[in-house]
Design a protein around this motif. Structure first.
Motif, PDB file in Angstrom:
ATOM      1  N   THR A 199       0.843  -1.211   0.000  1.00 36.30           N
ATOM      2  CA  THR A 199       0.000   0.000   0.000  1.00 36.30           C
ATOM      3  C   THR A 199       0.868   1.246   0.000  1.00 36.30           C
ATOM      4  O   THR A 199       0.602   2.210  -0.723  1.00 36.30           O
ATOM      5  CB  THR A 199      -0.925   0.006   1.237  1.00 36.30           C
ATOM      6  OG1 THR A 199      -1.759  -1.152   1.198  1.00 36.30           O
ATOM      7  CG2 THR A 199      -1.799   1.255   1.246  1.00 36.30           C
ATOM      8  N   ARG A 200       1.916   1.197   0.798  1.00 39.52           N
ATOM      9  CA  ARG A 200       2.832   2.345   0.890  1.00 39.52           C
ATOM     10  C   ARG A 200       3.507   2.613  -0.462  1.00 39.52           C
ATOM     11  O   ARG A 200       3.666   3.762  -0.878  1.00 39.52           O
ATOM     12  CB  ARG A 200       3.875   2.050   1.967  1.00 39.52           C
ATOM     13  CG  ARG A 200       4.955   3.116   2.129  1.00 39.52           C
ATOM     14  CD  ARG A 200       4.442   4.335   2.869  1.00 39.52           C
ATOM     15  NE  ARG A 200       5.495   5.311   3.075  1.00 39.52           N
ATOM     16  CZ  ARG A 200       6.331   5.311   4.116  1.00 39.52           C
ATOM     17  NH1 ARG A 200       6.218   4.377   5.047  1.00 39.52           N
ATOM     18  NH2 ARG A 200       7.247   6.238   4.245  1.00 39.52           N
ATOM     19  N   PHE A 201       3.920   1.526  -1.155  1.00 41.11           N
ATOM     20  CA  PHE A 201       4.639   1.674  -2.428  1.00 41.11           C
ATOM     21  C   PHE A 201       3.712   1.678  -3.644  1.00 41.11           C
ATOM     22  O   PHE A 201       4.172   1.800  -4.775  1.00 41.11           O
ATOM     23  CB  PHE A 201       5.671   0.558  -2.585  1.00 41.11           C
ATOM     24  CG  PHE A 201       6.815   0.663  -1.609  1.00 41.11           C
ATOM     25  CD1 PHE A 201       7.407   1.876  -1.331  1.00 41.11           C
ATOM     26  CD2 PHE A 201       7.300  -0.467  -0.969  1.00 41.11           C
ATOM     27  CE1 PHE A 201       8.457   1.982  -0.437  1.00 41.11           C
ATOM     28  CE2 PHE A 201       8.357  -0.388  -0.071  1.00 41.11           C
ATOM     29  CZ  PHE A 201       8.937   0.851   0.202  1.00 41.11           C
ATOM     30  N   LYS A 202       2.411   1.460  -3.378  1.00 41.35           N
ATOM     31  CA  LYS A 202       1.398   1.497  -4.440  1.00 41.35           C
ATOM     32  C   LYS A 202       1.712   0.513  -5.561  1.00 41.35           C
ATOM     33  O   LYS A 202       1.728   0.853  -6.751  1.00 41.35           O
ATOM     34  CB  LYS A 202       1.270   2.917  -5.011  1.00 41.35           C
ATOM     35  CG  LYS A 202       0.832   3.938  -3.971  1.00 41.35           C
ATOM     36  CD  LYS A 202       0.754   5.345  -4.550  1.00 41.35           C
ATOM     37  CE  LYS A 202       0.335   6.335  -3.472  1.00 41.35           C
ATOM     38  NZ  LYS A 202       0.295   7.729  -3.991  1.00 41.35           N
ATOM     39  N   GLY A 203       1.991  -0.713  -5.179  1.00 45.12           N
ATOM     40  CA  GLY A 203       2.266  -1.749  -6.176  1.00 45.12           C
ATOM     41  C   GLY A 203       2.508  -3.094  -5.505  1.00 45.12           C
ATOM     42  O   GLY A 203       2.741  -3.167  -4.292  1.00 45.12           O
ATOM     43  N   SER A 204       2.394  -4.161  -6.279  1.00 46.26           N
ATOM     44  CA  SER A 204       2.602  -5.511  -5.755  1.00 46.26           C
ATOM     45  C   SER A 204       4.101  -5.816  -5.659  1.00 46.26           C
ATOM     46  O   SER A 204       4.875  -5.496  -6.563  1.00 46.26           O
ATOM     47  CB  SER A 204       1.941  -6.546  -6.659  1.00 46.26           C
ATOM     48  OG  SER A 204       0.541  -6.340  -6.699  1.00 46.26           O
ATOM     49  N   LEU A 205       4.478  -6.460  -4.549  1.00 44.49           N
ATOM     50  CA  LEU A 205       5.875  -6.832  -4.339  1.00 44.49           C
ATOM     51  C   LEU A 205       6.150  -8.277  -4.776  1.00 44.49           C
ATOM     52  O   LEU A 205       7.299  -8.622  -5.074  1.00 44.49           O
ATOM     53  CB  LEU A 205       6.249  -6.676  -2.856  1.00 44.49           C
ATOM     54  CG  LEU A 205       6.193  -5.249  -2.307  1.00 44.49           C
ATOM     55  CD1 LEU A 205       6.435  -5.245  -0.806  1.00 44.49           C
ATOM     56  CD2 LEU A 205       7.219  -4.368  -3.000  1.00 44.49           C
ATOM     57  N   PHE A 206       5.107  -9.115  -4.799  1.00 43.48           N
ATOM     58  CA  PHE A 206       5.287 -10.520  -5.154  1.00 43.48           C
ATOM     59  C   PHE A 206       4.225 -10.973  -6.139  1.00 43.48           C
ATOM     60  O   PHE A 206       3.134 -10.413  -6.212  1.00 43.48           O
ATOM     61  CB  PHE A 206       5.212 -11.415  -3.901  1.00 43.48           C
ATOM     62  CG  PHE A 206       6.366 -11.237  -2.960  1.00 43.48           C
ATOM     63  CD1 PHE A 206       7.571 -11.880  -3.180  1.00 43.48           C
ATOM     64  CD2 PHE A 206       6.249 -10.415  -1.840  1.00 43.48           C
ATOM     65  CE1 PHE A 206       8.646 -11.715  -2.308  1.00 43.48           C
ATOM     66  CE2 PHE A 206       7.301 -10.233  -0.968  1.00 43.48           C
ATOM     67  CZ  PHE A 206       8.511 -10.890  -1.207  1.00 43.48           C
ATOM     68  N   LYS A 207       4.581 -12.014  -6.882  1.00 43.05           N
ATOM     69  CA  LYS A 207       3.624 -12.689  -7.757  1.00 43.05           C
ATOM     70  C   LYS A 207       3.751 -14.190  -7.492  1.00 43.05           C
ATOM     71  O   LYS A 207       4.837 -14.683  -7.157  1.00 43.05           O
ATOM     72  CB  LYS A 207       3.922 -12.381  -9.223  1.00 43.05           C
ATOM     73  CG  LYS A 207       5.326 -12.760  -9.670  1.00 43.05           C
ATOM     74  CD  LYS A 207       5.608 -12.319 -11.097  1.00 43.05           C
ATOM     75  CE  LYS A 207       7.058 -12.643 -11.491  1.00 43.05           C
ATOM     76  NZ  LYS A 207       7.381 -12.179 -12.852  1.00 43.05           N
ATOM     77  N   ARG A 208       2.658 -14.908  -7.593  1.00 44.86           N
ATOM     78  CA  ARG A 208       2.681 -16.345  -7.328  1.00 44.86           C
ATOM     79  C   ARG A 208       3.049 -17.102  -8.599  1.00 44.86           C
ATOM     80  O   ARG A 208       2.459 -16.909  -9.657  1.00 44.86           O
ATOM     81  CB  ARG A 208       1.328 -16.817  -6.803  1.00 44.86           C
ATOM     82  CG  ARG A 208       1.315 -18.296  -6.420  1.00 44.86           C
ATOM     83  CD  ARG A 208       0.143 -18.635  -5.562  1.00 44.86           C
ATOM     84  NE  ARG A 208       0.208 -17.987  -4.244  1.00 44.86           N
ATOM     85  CZ  ARG A 208       0.973 -18.425  -3.235  1.00 44.86           C
ATOM     86  NH1 ARG A 208       1.758 -19.487  -3.414  1.00 44.86           N
ATOM     87  NH2 ARG A 208       0.945 -17.807  -2.084  1.00 44.86           N
ATOM     88  N   VAL A 209       4.085 -17.955  -8.468  1.00 45.41           N
ATOM     89  CA  VAL A 209       4.514 -18.815  -9.570  1.00 45.41           C
ATOM     90  C   VAL A 209       4.479 -20.246  -9.058  1.00 45.41           C
ATOM     91  O   VAL A 209       5.347 -20.662  -8.274  1.00 45.41           O
ATOM     92  CB  VAL A 209       5.937 -18.455 -10.059  1.00 45.41           C
ATOM     93  CG1 VAL A 209       6.362 -19.405 -11.179  1.00 45.41           C
ATOM     94  CG2 VAL A 209       5.990 -17.003 -10.520  1.00 45.41           C
ATOM     95  N   GLY A 210       3.446 -21.000  -9.471  1.00 41.89           N
ATOM     96  CA  GLY A 210       3.266 -22.336  -8.918  1.00 41.89           C
ATOM     97  C   GLY A 210       2.904 -22.226  -7.446  1.00 41.89           C
ATOM     98  O   GLY A 210       1.966 -21.531  -7.069  1.00 41.89           O
TER      99      GLY A 210
END
Length: 290
Positions: free
Chosen positions: A31-42
């Motif tokens: 929320t602070r950085f206004k973006g996703s930090l991780f994505k799920r791969v498998g």
């Protein structure tokens, strides 16, 4: 930690937190950085481009903070803390002599020793949880520019047993059961290669990561065991027989430390110490001590 471990559950376990706490903190950060930090791969989590950027800076920040704490901890007016990791495959007697040569006897330093596999100790060193490592594996330190290493010395090995055998060395090794270091260790790998080179059809009773445990089995007359040649007289005093020795196989000692620790008084003294007499043999050690 999620970046390093690949999952929230593993990160939570390493941090002694609940997975819900870790997930909540990540969401606050996103929320602070206004973006996703991780994505799920498998079944794993991988950093996004933003996550990789944040991780690089965060990793540097934490490394600097740990470095600051390291410096402050050993520069206090109280006892200087010296945390050393010792690879469990090494001879503890020789490792203790190395440490005793650099730790002052006036009580101004508090020595804390940790024993584990080389791989585990390297992880602890890189996480600022150790000041130094004594090990027989220096190659891995070359992977990390922040880790420095120095060869302290080397010595050949000898074979001991409670039983005598009628064949000459090294053929006599085929007549008994062997107790040797595990294949993960440098010494264990050298031994297997040496057996093959000499055409020896040996019977291995047990492989040990812990040199002290291996020697204990030998003292209980459970088989032929190996030890650094410089401890020949000490082992023979336990009613053991020397079957033979070779310099084709060497136990090599290295010290590894983070560059930041080069100012630690014990590390500095160790780097300045000449261990030639220590690795030359027992007589030379006694003369040096006298």
């Amino acid at each position: 930690m999620v970046h390093k471990k690949g999952s929230v559950a593993k990160a939570a376990e390493a941090l002694c937190l609940t997975p819900q706490t870790v997930t909540g903190q990540i969401r606050v950060l996103e929320t602070r950085f206004k973006g996703s930090l991780f994505k799920r791969v498998g079944r794993s989590l991988e950093p996004t481009e933003l996550g990789e950027l944040v991780f690089r800076y965060a990793d540097k920040m934490f490394s600097l903070s740990y470095e600051m704490l390291d410096l402050l901890n050993y520069q206090k007016d109280e006892k200087i803390l010296f945390e050393v990791g010792i690879a469990d495959a090494l001879s503890k007697a020789l490792a203790s002599r190395v440490l005793l040569s650099v730790v002052p006897s006036d009580g101004s330093m508090h020595l804390a020793c940790f024993e584990a596999t080389h791989e585990s100790l390297m992880t602890r060193l890189r996480e600022h949880k150790l000041d130094m490592i004594l090990s027989d594996c220096a190659g891995e330190s070359l992977k990390y520019p922040e880790i420095l290493s120095k060869k302290l010395g080397e010595c050949g090995i000898a074979f001991f047993s409670a039983e005598k055998y009628d064949k000459p060395f090294p053929e006599c090794l085929e007549q008994g059961k062997l107790l040797i270091p595990g294949k993960r260790t440098s010494l264990g790998q050298q031994l297997h290669h040496w057996f093959d080179e000499n055409g020896l059809n040996v019977t291995i009773l047990g492989e040990f990561d812990d040199a002290a445990m291996m020697k204990a089995f030998g003292y209980f007359k459970q088989g032929i065991f190996v030890a650094p040649s410089i401890y020949k007289q000490e082992i023979l005093s336990h009613d053991m027989h020397l079957l033979g020795e070779t310099t084709d196989i060497k136990e090599v000692y290295h010290v590894m430390f983070a560059e930041r620790m080069i100012r630690h008084p014990a590390v500095k003294r160790l780097l300045e110490t000449d261990f030639t007499d220590l690795f030359a043999g027992r007589d030379a050690q006694v003369q040096h001590l006298l």
